[in-house]
Design a protein around this motif. Structure first.
Motif, mmCIF file in Angstrom:
data_model
loop_
_atom_site.group_PDB
_atom_site.id
_atom_site.type_symbol
_atom_site.label_atom_id
_atom_site.label_comp_id
_atom_site.label_asym_id
_atom_site.label_seq_id
_atom_site.Cartn_x
_atom_site.Cartn_y
_atom_site.Cartn_z
ATOM 1 N N PHE A 33 -4.069 -2.193 14.168
ATOM 2 C CA PHE A 33 -3.751 -3.516 13.646
ATOM 3 C C PHE A 33 -3.986 -3.587 12.139
ATOM 4 O O PHE A 33 -3.204 -4.188 11.405
ATOM 5 N N LEU A 34 -5.059 -2.952 11.663
ATOM 6 C CA LEU A 34 -5.312 -2.910 10.223
ATOM 7 C C LEU A 34 -4.188 -2.159 9.518
ATOM 8 O O LEU A 34 -3.700 -2.595 8.471
ATOM 9 N N THR A 35 -3.746 -1.062 10.100
ATOM 10 C CA THR A 35 -2.619 -0.316 9.530
ATOM 11 C C THR A 35 -1.380 -1.194 9.475
ATOM 12 O O THR A 35 -0.674 -1.235 8.461
ATOM 13 N N TRP A 36 -1.108 -1.922 10.551
ATOM 14 C CA TRP A 36 0.044 -2.830 10.585
ATOM 15 C C TRP A 36 -0.061 -3.873 9.472
ATOM 16 O O TRP A 36 0.913 -4.144 8.768
ATOM 17 N N ALA A 37 -1.243 -4.464 9.302
ATOM 18 C CA ALA A 37 -1.428 -5.491 8.270
ATOM 19 C C ALA A 37 -1.210 -4.912 6.877
ATOM 20 O O ALA A 37 -0.605 -5.560 6.015
ATOM 21 N N LEU A 38 -1.676 -3.693 6.650
ATOM 22 C CA LEU A 38 -1.492 -3.067 5.342
ATOM 23 C C LEU A 38 -0.026 -2.762 5.063
ATOM 24 O O LEU A 38 0.448 -2.910 3.938
ATOM 25 N N VAL A 39 0.702 -2.344 6.094
ATOM 26 C CA VAL A 39 2.103 -1.956 5.911
ATOM 27 C C VAL A 39 3.034 -3.166 5.902
ATOM 28 O O VAL A 39 3.913 -3.277 5.051
ATOM 29 N N LYS A 40 2.840 -4.096 6.831
ATOM 30 C CA LYS A 40 3.798 -5.182 7.037
ATOM 31 C C LYS A 40 3.442 -6.501 6.354
ATOM 32 O O LYS A 40 4.323 -7.305 6.087
ATOM 33 N N VAL A 41 2.171 -6.744 6.086
ATOM 34 C CA VAL A 41 1.759 -8.050 5.566
ATOM 35 C C VAL A 41 1.354 -7.974 4.098
ATOM 36 O O VAL A 41 1.794 -8.776 3.287
ATOM 37 N N ALA A 42 0.511 -7.014 3.764
ATOM 38 C CA ALA A 42 -0.010 -6.922 2.397
ATOM 39 C C ALA A 42 1.062 -6.431 1.435
ATOM 40 O O ALA A 42 1.885 -5.583 1.776
ATOM 41 N N HIS A 43 1.035 -6.992 0.242
ATOM 42 C CA HIS A 43 1.935 -6.598 -0.842
ATOM 43 C C HIS A 43 1.098 -6.075 -2.000
ATOM 44 O O HIS A 43 -0.103 -6.351 -2.073
ATOM 45 N N PRO A 44 1.711 -5.327 -2.922
ATOM 46 C CA PRO A 44 0.957 -4.854 -4.085
ATOM 47 C C PRO A 44 0.254 -6.014 -4.791
ATOM 48 O O PRO A 44 0.840 -7.071 -5.002
ATOM 49 N N GLY A 45 -1.008 -5.822 -5.113
ATOM 50 C CA GLY A 45 -1.793 -6.851 -5.788
ATOM 51 C C GLY A 45 -2.562 -7.757 -4.846
ATOM 52 O O GLY A 45 -3.445 -8.493 -5.275
ATOM 53 N N TYR A 82 -8.469 4.341 4.821
ATOM 54 C CA TYR A 82 -7.432 3.479 4.256
ATOM 55 C C TYR A 82 -7.482 3.390 2.733
ATOM 56 O O TYR A 82 -6.567 2.864 2.122
ATOM 57 N N GLU A 83 -8.532 3.885 2.118
ATOM 58 C CA GLU A 83 -8.698 3.729 0.673
ATOM 59 C C GLU A 83 -7.537 4.327 -0.114
ATOM 60 O O GLU A 83 -6.973 3.690 -1.000
ATOM 61 N N GLY A 84 -7.156 5.544 0.206
ATOM 62 C CA GLY A 84 -6.046 6.182 -0.497
ATOM 63 C C GLY A 84 -4.739 5.438 -0.304
ATOM 64 O O GLY A 84 -3.958 5.274 -1.239
ATOM 65 N N PHE A 85 -4.512 4.952 0.905
ATOM 66 C CA PHE A 85 -3.292 4.196 1.195
ATOM 67 C C PHE A 85 -3.230 2.932 0.343
ATOM 68 O O PHE A 85 -2.194 2.611 -0.234
ATOM 69 N N CYS A 86 -4.344 2.229 0.253
ATOM 70 C CA CYS A 86 -4.372 0.988 -0.524
ATOM 71 C C CYS A 86 -4.140 1.255 -2.005
ATOM 72 O O CYS A 86 -3.498 0.462 -2.687
ATOM 73 N N ASN A 87 -4.653 2.358 -2.500
ATOM 74 C CA ASN A 87 -4.453 2.696 -3.907
ATOM 75 C C ASN A 87 -2.993 3.013 -4.208
ATOM 76 O O ASN A 87 -2.527 2.803 -5.323
ATOM 77 N N LEU A 88 -2.255 3.527 -3.226
ATOM 78 C CA LEU A 88 -0.833 3.814 -3.408
ATOM 79 C C LEU A 88 0.000 2.546 -3.457
ATOM 80 O O LEU A 88 1.013 2.480 -4.139
ATOM 81 N N LYS A 89 -0.410 1.557 -2.706
ATOM 82 C CA LYS A 89 0.355 0.324 -2.590
ATOM 83 C C LYS A 89 0.047 -0.550 -3.772
ATOM 84 O O LYS A 89 0.696 -1.254 -4.343
#
Length: 89
Positions: A33-45, A82-89
């Motif tokens: 679910f956290l992965t889904w939120a990072l991919v589908k809901v969160a935007h850069p910034g 998830y840290e690396g993923f968030c830094n990419l986005k």
């Protein structure tokens, strides 16, 4: 399924400034679910907050002593993925 609260704040100057709060358990569906939120809901910034609320049974081991430190370390380990993923986005 974990509970979520997707709190939107007004955008300032077109840059992302929303806060996405994801409630987690320490299980596989929560990680998905956290992965889904990072991919589908969160935007850069945006700011993403992963929240885990401890129940009384989670804060004490068999001897009744606090095992909070071990729980914090386990949660930190889960989020480190998830840290690396968030830094990419």
């Amino acid at each position: 399924m974990p509970q979520t609260d997707l709190a939107k704040e007004p955008s300032h100057g077109g840059s992302g400034c929303r806060k996405v709060v994801v409630g987690l358990k320490m299980d596989s569906p929560s990680k998905e679910f956290l992965t889904w939120a990072l991919v589908k809901v969160a935007h850069p910034g945006d700011t993403v907050v992963a929240l885990h609320v401890l129940g009384n049974q989670e804060t004490a081991n068999g001897d009744g002593k606090s095992s909070l430190l071990s729980l914090v370390k386990a949660f930190d380990y889960v989020l480190a993925v998830y840290e690396g993923f968030c830094n990419l986005k």
